[in-house]
Design an enzyme around this catalytic site. Structure first.
Site, PDB file in Angstrom:
ATOM      1  N   ASP A  35       0.829  -1.211   0.000  1.00  0.00           N
ATOM      2  CA  ASP A  35       0.000   0.000   0.000  1.00  0.00           C
ATOM      3  C   ASP A  35       0.860   1.256   0.000  1.00  0.00           C
ATOM      4  O   ASP A  35       1.549   1.544   0.980  1.00  0.00           O
ATOM      5  CB  ASP A  35      -0.873   0.017   1.262  1.00  0.00           C
ATOM      6  CG  ASP A  35      -2.010  -0.978   1.176  1.00  0.00           C
ATOM      7  OD1 ASP A  35      -2.768  -0.933   0.192  1.00  0.00           O
ATOM      8  OD2 ASP A  35      -2.141  -1.816   2.100  1.00  0.00           O
ATOM      9  N   MET A  37       0.925   5.313  -0.074  1.00  0.00           N
ATOM     10  CA  MET A  37       0.071   6.474   0.229  1.00  0.00           C
ATOM     11  C   MET A  37       0.905   7.747   0.203  1.00  0.00           C
ATOM     12  O   MET A  37       2.032   7.753   0.709  1.00  0.00           O
ATOM     13  CB  MET A  37      -0.522   6.310   1.636  1.00  0.00           C
ATOM     14  CG  MET A  37      -1.276   5.015   1.822  1.00  0.00           C
ATOM     15  SD  MET A  37      -1.911   4.897   3.502  1.00  0.00           S
ATOM     16  CE  MET A  37      -2.726   3.305   3.410  1.00  0.00           C
ATOM     17  N   MET A 137     -12.648  -1.009  -2.717  1.00  0.00           N
ATOM     18  CA  MET A 137     -12.294  -0.610  -1.348  1.00  0.00           C
ATOM     19  C   MET A 137     -13.487  -0.869  -0.434  1.00  0.00           C
ATOM     20  O   MET A 137     -14.590  -0.374  -0.678  1.00  0.00           O
ATOM     21  CB  MET A 137     -11.938   0.885  -1.280  1.00  0.00           C
ATOM     22  CG  MET A 137     -10.576   1.286  -1.795  1.00  0.00           C
ATOM     23  SD  MET A 137      -9.131   0.439  -1.100  1.00  0.00           S
ATOM     24  CE  MET A 137      -9.364   0.561   0.656  1.00  0.00           C
TER      25      MET A 137
HETATM   26  C1  DX5 Z   1      -6.171   0.746   3.282  1.00  0.00           C
HETATM   27  C2  DX5 Z   1      -5.274  -0.180   2.523  1.00  0.00           C
HETATM   28  C3  DX5 Z   1      -5.476  -1.600   2.862  1.00  0.00           C
HETATM   29  C4  DX5 Z   1      -5.240  -1.932   4.288  1.00  0.00           C
HETATM   30  C5  DX5 Z   1      -6.059  -3.134   4.636  1.00  0.00           C
HETATM   31  O1  DX5 Z   1      -6.037   2.015   2.806  1.00  0.00           O
HETATM   32  O2  DX5 Z   1      -5.466  -0.067   1.139  1.00  0.00           O
HETATM   33  O3  DX5 Z   1      -4.732  -2.462   2.018  1.00  0.00           O
HETATM   34  O4  DX5 Z   1      -3.903  -2.167   4.582  1.00  0.00           O
HETATM   35  O5  DX5 Z   1      -5.884  -3.349   5.955  1.00  0.00           O
HETATM   36  P1  DX5 Z   1      -6.934  -4.050   6.923  1.00  0.00           P
HETATM   37  O6  DX5 Z   1      -7.051  -5.477   6.450  1.00  0.00           O
HETATM   38  O7  DX5 Z   1      -6.285  -3.899   8.228  1.00  0.00           O
HETATM   39  O8  DX5 Z   1      -8.225  -3.300   6.780  1.00  0.00           O
HETATM   40 ZN    ZN Z   2      -4.572  -1.730  -0.264  1.00  0.00          ZN
END
Ligand code: DX5
Ligand code: ZN
Length: 216
Positions: A35, A37, A137
């Site tokens: 991920d 960001m 998402m």
């Molecule tokens: C959130 C990310 C996810 C996150 C998922 O912005 O894109 O990939 O890491 O994590 P969990 O499984 O903890 O919700």
């Molecule tokens: Zn993700």
């Protein structure tokens, strides 16, 4: 097909990433979800190229890179060079999504498009035939460990319906709040790739949890 499990290293122990990657290599994980960001598209900053390159050095499984960044076209080559096997960009972050998807494919990566919880599946209609993967998402992106949004089930069914007509081999990936309580229902709705961060890395036995998610 049997569903794939893609643990997200966002919740891993960054002080001992090599150990975490070794655990994932030895587990039943199919992909490693990465991920990224930028503090602009989402209100959080995670990590960039040096970390991905370090992961790639040890990872024996494909890196499934999820870009939560504005204007991702600027960095596609760099993510490929860092070791991405798949690159997923957000529909909401791309002005010329068709071009972005073509570029990801030209780079030899699996091309994915992600949609936020408020974005209807219908907006995928004119891109779904071009992509290898749709990421739905199931939390608002930016943080691990959030509560799963129930409307995701309907969204998966909508994506599945679009894919049945236009792209039957599509990966439908669900990201956020996935755990042993909801994974079977998500697969039943049409999901075939499940991301799990918190469920895996907060478990007493992460590899055991990956196995449970794989066989749920
Ligand atoms: C959130 C990310 C996810 C996150 C998922 O912005 O894109 O990939 O890491 O994590 P969990 O499984 O903890 O919700
Ligand atoms: Zn993700």
């Amino acid at each position: 097909m049997n569903h794939l499990v893609a643990p997200s290293i966002l919740t891993a122990n960054f002080a001992d990433l090599q150990k975490e990657i070794t655990m994932l290599n030895q587990s039943e994980a199919d992909w490693i979800h990465v991920d990224v960001m930028d503090g602009m598209f989402v209100p959080n900053i995670s990590f960039g190229f040096p970390v991905i390159k370090s992961i790639k050095q040890y990872a024996q499984k494909p890196l499934d890179v999820h870009l939560m960044i504005v204007d991702p076209d600027r960095y596609l080559e760099d993510f490929k060079a860092a070791g991405a096997d798949g690159i997923t960009v957000h529909l909401e972050a791309c002005t010329h999504l068709n071009r972005t998807i073509q570029r990801i494919k030209e780079l030899g990566c699996r091309a994915g498009v992600a949609i936020n919880p408020h974005t209807p599946a219908a907006l995928l209609a004119d891109i779904i035939a071009e992509v290898d993967l749709v990421l739905v998402m199931s939390v608002n992106p930016g943080f691990g460990g959030q509560k799963f949004i129930q409307n995701t089930y309907k969204k998966i069914r909508d994506v599945k319906e679009l894919s049945s007509k236009n792209n039957p081999h599509l990966y439908i990936e669900i990201d956020g709040g996935v755990d042993t309580t909801n994974i079977a229902g998500l697969v039943q709705a049409g999901a075939n790739v499940l991301v799990a961060g918190n469920a895996v890395f907060s478990a007493a036995n992460p590899a055991g949890m990956i196995s449970q998610l794989k066989h749920s």
